[in-house]
Scaffold this active site. Structure first.
Site, PDB file in Angstrom:
ATOM      1  N   ASP A  50       0.842  -1.200   0.000  1.00  0.00           N
ATOM      2  CA  ASP A  50       0.000   0.000   0.000  1.00  0.00           C
ATOM      3  C   ASP A  50       0.880   1.253   0.000  1.00  0.00           C
ATOM      4  O   ASP A  50       0.377   2.378  -0.058  1.00  0.00           O
ATOM      5  CB  ASP A  50      -1.009  -0.009   1.160  1.00  0.00           C
ATOM      6  N   SER A  51       2.201   1.046   0.012  1.00  0.00           N
ATOM      7  CA  SER A  51       3.130   2.151  -0.236  1.00  0.00           C
ATOM      8  C   SER A  51       2.817   2.785  -1.593  1.00  0.00           C
ATOM      9  O   SER A  51       3.246   3.904  -1.866  1.00  0.00           O
ATOM     10  CB  SER A  51       4.583   1.659  -0.202  1.00  0.00           C
ATOM     11  N   ASP A  89      -1.105  -6.108  -0.291  1.00  0.00           N
ATOM     12  CA  ASP A  89      -1.292  -5.433   0.995  1.00  0.00           C
ATOM     13  C   ASP A  89      -2.758  -5.070   1.170  1.00  0.00           C
ATOM     14  O   ASP A  89      -3.347  -4.444   0.277  1.00  0.00           O
ATOM     15  CB  ASP A  89      -0.490  -4.118   0.964  1.00  0.00           C
ATOM     16  N   LYS A 119      -1.292  -9.326   2.874  1.00  0.00           N
ATOM     17  CA  LYS A 119      -0.506  -8.881   4.045  1.00  0.00           C
ATOM     18  C   LYS A 119      -1.375  -7.966   4.897  1.00  0.00           C
ATOM     19  O   LYS A 119      -2.122  -7.149   4.378  1.00  0.00           O
ATOM     20  CB  LYS A 119       0.773  -8.156   3.615  1.00  0.00           C
ATOM     21  N   GLU A 121      -1.260  -5.598   8.625  1.00  0.00           N
ATOM     22  CA  GLU A 121      -0.397  -4.998   9.646  1.00  0.00           C
ATOM     23  C   GLU A 121      -0.956  -5.247  11.046  1.00  0.00           C
ATOM     24  O   GLU A 121      -2.161  -5.211  11.255  1.00  0.00           O
ATOM     25  CB  GLU A 121      -0.288  -3.477   9.415  1.00  0.00           C
ATOM     26  N   GLU A 189       9.556  -4.325  10.202  1.00  0.00           N
ATOM     27  CA  GLU A 189       9.928  -3.013   9.635  1.00  0.00           C
ATOM     28  C   GLU A 189      10.481  -2.083  10.712  1.00  0.00           C
ATOM     29  O   GLU A 189       9.858  -1.891  11.771  1.00  0.00           O
ATOM     30  CB  GLU A 189       8.707  -2.370   8.954  1.00  0.00           C
TER      31      GLU A 189
HETATM   32  O1  KIV Z   1       3.591  -1.112   1.617  1.00  0.00           O
HETATM   33  C1  KIV Z   1       4.739  -1.568   1.523  1.00  0.00           C
HETATM   34  O2  KIV Z   1       5.464  -1.360   0.542  1.00  0.00           O
HETATM   35  C2  KIV Z   1       5.233  -2.373   2.639  1.00  0.00           C
HETATM   36  C3  KIV Z   1       6.680  -2.724   2.646  1.00  0.00           C
HETATM   37  C4  KIV Z   1       7.480  -1.562   3.053  1.00  0.00           C
HETATM   38  C5  KIV Z   1       6.948  -3.900   3.498  1.00  0.00           C
HETATM   39  O3  KIV Z   1       4.473  -2.698   3.512  1.00  0.00           O
END
Ligand code: KIV
Length: 293
Positions: A50-51, A89, A119, A121, A189
Site C-alpha cells: 500500500d506504499s 497489501d 498482508k 499490519e 519493519e
Molecule cells: O507497503 C509496503 O510497501 C510495505 C513494505 C514496506 C513492506 O508494507
C-alpha cells in the site's frame, strides 16, 4: 537471470529457504511492466504494497488507499508474474471493521486479483482472530510488525520501533502470536537489528526485514526507493542501487532537445510510401491546389 520459466515460488518453498538458510529476496511492484522485469530475475516475493499510495498515487501517507486502488494494481502485477509469490497489501480499514467484511475483502485479492496471499499490519487480538479465519478460508497471510505505517496517527512519526525494552518485548510477543495464528511469514519493519535477530531465531516461519538489519531470513525494499525514483529524503535503511531520477531526467531532456532541434524523429523512425505512389499523391495534391485557385 532465468530465461526459461522456473517453478513458481510457494509458501512451502519459502519455508524451505529458511530451513536451508537461503536468503529470501522481495521487492514491491505496482504495475505490469515493472513486475514483468522483476519476475525475470530470481526475486522470490513481489509485494503490491500500500506504499503505492505514496510512491505512485502521491498521497501524503498510506491511509487514503482504497480496496479498488489496491485491486487495480494487484491485477496488473499478477498478470505479469509467473514465478514470484504475489502478496497484496490490505489497505487501511479494509480489515478493521467486521470479521465478515474483512474476510470478503481478503478474498477479493485472491479471487479477483489473482494474488497468492495478503498482508495485514499489526497483531491485536481481533487481527489474530481474523488471521485464523483467513486460514479457514484458504487465504495465506503475511504479517507485519514493528513500524506499521497504517498506525501513523497513533505512532506520530515513522521512527524506528522497539528501541525500549517494553516495546521490544511487545514486538517479540506479537511476532510469536502471529506465527501461532497462522501467518506464513512476517515483515519486520524499522526495528533494532538485535530484536530482528531474536525474532528470526525464535520463529520457524521466515522473517522479511526492511530496516531490521541483515539477520532476517529475507529482505524487502520499495522498488522506487532502491531505483532512486523517489525524490524525498529516504530512511537510513534504503540503499539506492540506481540514480533513476537522474537517468529519467537525462533521457527526457535529450528527447526534448532532439525534437526542438529536429534531430528526432529521423528517417530511421519514419514509414514510407513507394515512390510511384508518392509521385501520384504529390501530383493530385498540386492539381487540387490549382483547381481551388
Ligand atoms: O507497503 C509496503 O510497501 C510495505 C513494505 C514496506 C513492506 O508494507
Amino acid at each position: 537471470m532465468n530465461i526459461s520459466t522456473p517453478p513458481k515460488i510457494t509458501i512451502s518453498s519459502l519455508g524451505q529457504k529458511k530451513k536451508q538458510q537461503e536468503k529470501i529476496v522481495a521487492l514491491t511492484a505496482y504495475d505490469y511492466p515493472t513486475a514483468r522485469i522483476i519476475d525475470q530475475t530470481d526475486i522470490d516475493i513481489i509485494l503490491v504494497g500500500d506504499s503505492l499510495g505514496m510512491v505512485i498515487l502521491g498521497y501524503h501517507d498510506t491511509l487514503p488507499v482504497t480496496m479498488e486502488e489496491m485491486l487495480h494494481h494487484t491485477k496488473a502485477v499478477a498478470r505479469a508474474v509467473k514465478r514470484a509469490l504475489v502478496v497484496a497489501d490490505m489497505p487501511y480499514l479494509s480489515y478493521h471493521l467486521s470479521l465478515e467484511t474483512s474476510i470478503a475483502n481478503a478474498a477479493r485479492f485472491i479471487k479477483e486479483a489473482q494474488a497468492d496471499a495478503v498482508k495485514i499490519e499489526g497483531a491485536s487480538p481481533s487481527r489474530l482472530k481474523l488471521i485464523e479465519h483467513l486460514q479457514e478460508a484458504e487465504i495465506p497471510v503475511m504479517g507485519h510488525v514493528g513500524l506499521t505505517p497504517q498506525s501513523i496517527r497513533h505512532l506520530g512519526n515513522y521512527r524506528v520501533q522497539g528501541k525500549k525494552i517494553n516495546q521490544a518485548s511487545q514486538i517479540l510477543e506479537d511476532a510469536i502470536a502471529l506465527e501461532k495464528a497462522g501467518v506464513f511469514s512476517i515483515v519486520l519493519e524499522s526495528i533494532p537489528r538485535e530484536l530482528a535477530q531474536i525474532i528470526t531465531k525464535k520463529l520457524s516461519i521466515p522473517t522479511i526485514g526492511i530496516g531490521a538489519g541483515p539477520d532476517c531470513d529475507g529482505q524487502i525494499l520499495v522498488l522506487h526507493d532502491m531505483l532512486g525514483l523517489t525524490s524525498d529524503i529516504s530512511p537510513k535503511f534504503v540503499k539506492k542501487y540506481l540514480d533513476g531520477r537522474e537517468l529519467f531526467l537525462q533521457a527526457i531532456e535529450t528527447y526534448l532537445t532532439e525534437v526542438k532541434q529536429n534531430k528526432f524523429p529521423t528517417d530511421e523512425h519514419s514509414y514510407h510510401l513507394n515512390s510511384p505512389d508518392t509521385h501520384r499523391l504529390t501530383k493530385k495534391s498540386s492539381s487540387n491546389l490549382k483547381s481551388k485557385n
